[in-house]
Design a protein around this motif. Sequence first.
Motif: not given
Length: 363
Positions: A108-116
């Motif tokens: 994942y992109a880090p921003s998506s990982a942060d959201t998850h």
Amino acid sequence: MSTPTAQADPSSELIPTAAAERQALIERWADRHGIDAARRLAEAEDLADAVAAEITPDNTVDTYAKSWRVWARFCAFADLPEREGSRGALVAFVAWMLREGQQNGKGYAPSSADTHLAAAVTGLRQRGVAVSGDDQAAARKALAGLEVKLLQAGERRGRGQAVGADIDGLYAIARSCPDTLAGLRDKALVLTGFHYASRAQDPAGLQRGDVTLHPRGLVVAVLTGKTKHSVRSAKIGYATDPEICPVHAYTTYRERLVAEHGQRWAAPSTPAFVGIDQHGHITGGLVPDSVTRAIKRISARAGVPISWTGHSLRIGLASVGRQRGKDAIAIADQGGWARHSRSMLGYMQRDDGWDDNASAGLT
């Protein structure tokens, strides 16, 4: 002694843990305050749950559900229990997401990982799992460090920020829209959306009665926002140049709609922006996805160098407003941001990094 019981939604997967915890809480209240007070406190808890459900946007609920599925896939992969949110599990979750977390095996992109990560922690807590702030902070620290490692390796993930709308693009779009109902709708959609920093869901949620004519322009009642700041009445004045005037564009489009399809489309409850098929038939109102597709199509038709997305109009107001010297608080109020919002400040950008450079003109 019998105690009142909390009502629960039998379809929810959170029931076994949540209902047991609620019942234990009610029993403590009954011992401390008596049966009647415990019953009233339980009813207040039910009301609080109902209010929380009512004010949670649908897209937030969808994000929580999607992120819980990502967490469940990780737990199956790592052979860890789903309902444990230890420091090690959360850090391992972050590392797994960046390494191979997507369904296709890519990271994942880090921003998506942060959201998850944030949504998975919320899901754990909803299921009665204690997740400490320190453990969550350790996972976020790991995510930030791993993101730096990716950047140092020359790897940038994600689509990046959408390109912002600009004045040249607005002229190109206005000139490329055909003199048809669909073309007038497209022109009005973009020109008004730019001036109140619309998200894709905003014009999709507008009714005709939400857009009112004022001697100085239009007043757009945006009721689809997720925060108290984004629910607002945005004022859009007449433009100096009629070619890109949002007020003229909107009124011309609405007059053509009523003239071609009947007076019923003048009713306040009709959609402000209608869907129109290739044969010119009205298909009803727009939905957020159709707004996003429309903006991409409209900008591509106009030959905008980089096609706009559903967020380009929102970025454009912040960026162009700053370029033109508009006050940040005025921009925030018009676009529905909290004052000094980090996302708004991020949109206030110069694309080339030269004119708006801290070192420019110092020597």
